[in-house]
Design a protein around this motif. Structure first.
Motif, short mmCIF file in Angstrom:
data_model
loop_
_atom_site.label_atom_id
_atom_site.label_comp_id
_atom_site.label_asym_id
_atom_site.label_seq_id
_atom_site.Cartn_x
_atom_site.Cartn_y
_atom_site.Cartn_z
N ILE A 422 37.28 51.04 28.31
CA ILE A 422 37.34 50.93 29.78
C ILE A 422 36.83 49.54 30.14
CG2 ILE A 422 36.48 51.81 31.97
CD1 ILE A 422 36.20 54.54 30.72
N GLU A 423 37.55 48.88 31.05
CA GLU A 423 37.19 47.50 31.41
C GLU A 423 37.14 47.35 32.92
OE1 GLU A 423 39.07 44.10 29.32
OE2 GLU A 423 39.73 43.47 31.33
N LEU A 424 36.12 46.64 33.38
CA LEU A 424 35.97 46.29 34.79
C LEU A 424 35.89 44.78 34.89
CD1 LEU A 424 35.48 46.95 37.79
CD2 LEU A 424 33.03 47.07 37.26
N ALA A 425 36.81 44.19 35.65
CA ALA A 425 36.85 42.73 35.84
C ALA A 425 36.71 42.43 37.33
CB ALA A 425 38.16 42.16 35.30
N VAL A 426 35.86 41.46 37.63
CA VAL A 426 35.65 41.02 39.00
C VAL A 426 35.87 39.51 39.04
CG1 VAL A 426 34.05 40.89 40.93
CG2 VAL A 426 34.00 42.88 39.41
N ASP A 427 36.83 39.04 39.86
CA ASP A 427 37.16 37.63 39.98
C ASP A 427 37.02 37.20 41.44
OD1 ASP A 427 37.98 37.81 37.29
OD2 ASP A 427 40.02 38.33 37.89
N TYR A 428 36.84 35.91 41.62
CA TYR A 428 37.02 35.31 42.94
C TYR A 428 38.14 34.27 42.79
CZ TYR A 428 36.09 33.81 47.66
OH TYR A 428 36.23 33.57 49.01
N ARG A 429 39.29 34.57 43.39
CA ARG A 429 40.47 33.73 43.20
C ARG A 429 40.67 32.81 44.41
NH1 ARG A 429 44.80 38.06 40.54
NH2 ARG A 429 43.39 38.81 38.90
N PHE A 430 40.82 31.52 44.09
CA PHE A 430 41.11 30.53 45.12
C PHE A 430 42.62 30.32 45.19
CE2 PHE A 430 36.81 29.62 43.68
CZ PHE A 430 36.14 29.45 44.89
N ARG A 431 43.12 30.34 46.40
CA ARG A 431 44.54 30.08 46.59
C ARG A 431 44.78 28.58 46.39
NH1 ARG A 431 48.54 32.43 50.19
NH2 ARG A 431 50.16 30.90 50.69
N ILE A 432 45.64 28.22 45.44
CA ILE A 432 45.92 26.83 45.13
C ILE A 432 47.22 26.38 45.79
CG2 ILE A 432 46.33 25.18 43.26
CD1 ILE A 432 44.64 26.99 41.47
N ASN A 435 53.71 30.31 48.98
CA ASN A 435 54.12 30.76 50.30
C ASN A 435 53.94 32.25 50.49
OD1 ASN A 435 56.08 31.62 48.54
ND2 ASN A 435 57.82 31.00 49.81
N SER A 436 53.23 32.90 49.58
CA SER A 436 52.99 34.34 49.68
C SER A 436 51.88 34.61 50.67
CB SER A 436 52.64 34.92 48.31
OG SER A 436 52.16 36.24 48.42
N LEU A 437 51.88 35.84 51.17
CA LEU A 437 50.76 36.29 51.98
C LEU A 437 49.50 36.36 51.12
CD1 LEU A 437 52.37 39.22 54.02
CD2 LEU A 437 51.86 36.91 54.83
N GLY A 438 48.37 36.39 51.81
CA GLY A 438 47.10 36.48 51.10
C GLY A 438 46.50 35.12 50.85
N GLY A 439 45.20 35.10 50.71
CA GLY A 439 44.49 33.85 50.48
C GLY A 439 43.39 34.02 49.46
N SER A 440 42.40 33.13 49.53
CA SER A 440 41.27 33.19 48.60
C SER A 440 40.42 34.42 48.90
CB SER A 440 40.43 31.92 48.73
OG SER A 440 41.20 30.76 48.48
N GLY A 441 39.88 35.01 47.85
CA GLY A 441 39.05 36.18 48.03
C GLY A 441 38.76 36.89 46.73
N PRO A 442 37.91 37.90 46.77
CA PRO A 442 37.54 38.64 45.56
C PRO A 442 38.65 39.59 45.13
CG PRO A 442 36.44 39.59 47.46
CD PRO A 442 37.16 38.38 47.95
#
Length: 450
Positions: A422-432, A435-442
């Protein structure tokens, strides 16, 4: 999600990441040695270890040399018993009286019979040793020539004469694996594991697990922020929170052929409601397919899948897919720390006559640490690129950032390594870019494999 909350989560995630690195470094062996040095020698330079005072000279009396007569007696006594090395050393016989002929002490029929018997045993043992060695040498020559079947016969004959040669059992296992004799390979791999207990090789037990595996189940849940206060309000969405389940079956025999794998699978995918963990009933998408790994040493996976409409937003179509990956250290390791990284490229085409195309590239890596026997942690970084084109629009998104993964292994046996995790991954992704919806966030990802 509000901008202030996003930056708060970013600060918490980065602080936690740096704290984890500091904790792992502070508790490492290098820092422990440094702390022990300064605690023991606080006023000395670290490059100059303390000098130890010279030990006082001690006068040791030199024993007198052994008399020549004693040396001769010891040599003679060793020669008289050299014919029977496995027998206990007898005490020297008493010296015969002067009037007894010296030849009578040599004429001992009992001693002559013992010498002749011991020499015969040595000859038999030497012949048997040379015999198994000749079979083993023949097997290695056949193995070098590519004749694995002949090598198996030679190694088996050698083991009949000397069954304690673990290295020959290992060669038998790999030769059987080359010839697609999976049951024979499992038998010899298991024998090697028994010989190497209580510390058998993890790689051998992982190999047995791959050969014995028939059914596997996988699942995932991806939850992420889908709002962007500074991005477009409408358009394609490549950051949809989603989940999925898959059940696969590897048929015996043809399912595993020296690293080549064939599996039948069925899966169910669905999306989550926006800003919620609730499932979207209209998004259920089913599929059944065939997956094949044609190369032994490269992780190229080809699949053909029939998509089945379950929800009202799903579709009935054919999908062709190809994926390739390179990785190092992604499985459990017996070391306390190691480097782990992976590269993954995936291409999918739906409805070949008028295709929708999906492309994905992912790179991630970082140091991995074994916290307990079954739990590992890996802080690191991630870069993810998504691109898709359908009949309506073209969308792409490039993002990356730091993260940390925790994995727990379980479900092992005497001969098989961990089959589940079982794996749990937590990232904080920056939008680079994109043109997709969504931005930087966890982003939080929960995976399981059984």
């Amino acid at each position: 999600m509000r901008t202030r909350l996003k930056f708060t989560l970013l600060l918490v995630s980065v602080s936690g990441f740096l704290s984890l690195l500091f904790h792992l470094g502070w508790t490492s062996d290098v820092f422990r040695q440094e702390r022990a040095w300064y605690h023991r020698f606080p006023k000395q330079d670290r490059g100059e270890p303390p000098t130890t005072p010279a030990a006082p000279a001690i006068s040791i009396p030199i024993p007198s040399p052994v008399p020549p007569i004693a040396l001769a007696m010891s040599v003679n006594a060793e020669i008289t018993v050299s014919a029977g090395p496995e027998e206990p050393v007898p005490k020297p016989a008493p010296v015969a009286p002067p009037d007894k002929p010296p030849e009578q002490a040599k004429e001992n029929p009992r001693l002559e019979v013992r010498l002749e018997f011991d020499e015969n045993i040595d000859q038999v043992h030497t012949a048997e040793k040379n015999d198994w060695y000749s079979h083993a040498d023949k097997g290695y020559h056949l193995l070098a020539a590519g004749d694995h079947a002949g090598a198996i016969d030679a190694f088996e004959q050698a083991l009949e004469l000397n069954p304690d040669r673990t290295e020959l059992k290992l060669q038998l296992a790999y030769s059987a694996l080359k010839l697609h004799r999976n049951r024979q390979a499992v038998r010899w791999f298991s024998a090697v594991v028994r010989d190497r207990e209580p510390a058998p090789s993890f790689a051998l037990r992982r190999q047995i697990e791959e050969l014995e595996n028939r059914w596997s189940a996988d699942g995932y849940l991806i939850y992420r922020d889908q709002q962007d206060d500074f991005g477009p309000l409408t358009g394609p969405n490549l950051v949809q929170s989603q989940a999925g389940l898959e059940l696969s079956w590897q048929p015996p025999g043809i399912g595993y052929n020296n690293g080549r794998k064939l599996a039948l699978y069925g899966r169910l995918l669905w999306a989550l409601e926006e800003e919620s963990l609730s499932f979207s009933d209209r998004s259920y998408q089913g599929g059944v397919g065939l997956r094949y790994k044609p190369l032994s040493r490269h992780n190229l996976v080809l699949s053909v899948e029939r998509l089945l409409e379950v929800g009202s937003f799903a579709r009935n179509d054919w999908m062709l897919r190809a994926g390739y990956s390179l990785d190092h250290g992604t499985d459990w390791q017996p070391a306390r720390r190691w480097w782990s990284w992976s590269l993954y490229v995936d291409a999918a085409m739906i409805r070949p006559r008028d295709p929708d195309i999906y492309l994905t590239f992912q790179a991630q890596g970082g140091p991995a640490f074994r916290l307990t026997e079954q739990m590992t942690v890996q802080p690191g970084g991630l870069v993810l690129v998504n691109w898709q084109q359908d009949r309506y629009r073209t969308a792409h998104l490039v993002e990356g950032g730091p993260g940390v993964k925790f994995r727990i292994y379980f479900n092992e046996s005497r001969y098989e390594a961990w089959r589940s995790h079982i794996e749990l991954a937590v990232d904080y992704r920056f939008r680079i870019a994109g043109n997709s919806l969504g931005g930087s966030g966890p982003v939080a990802i929960l995976l399981f494999h059984f």
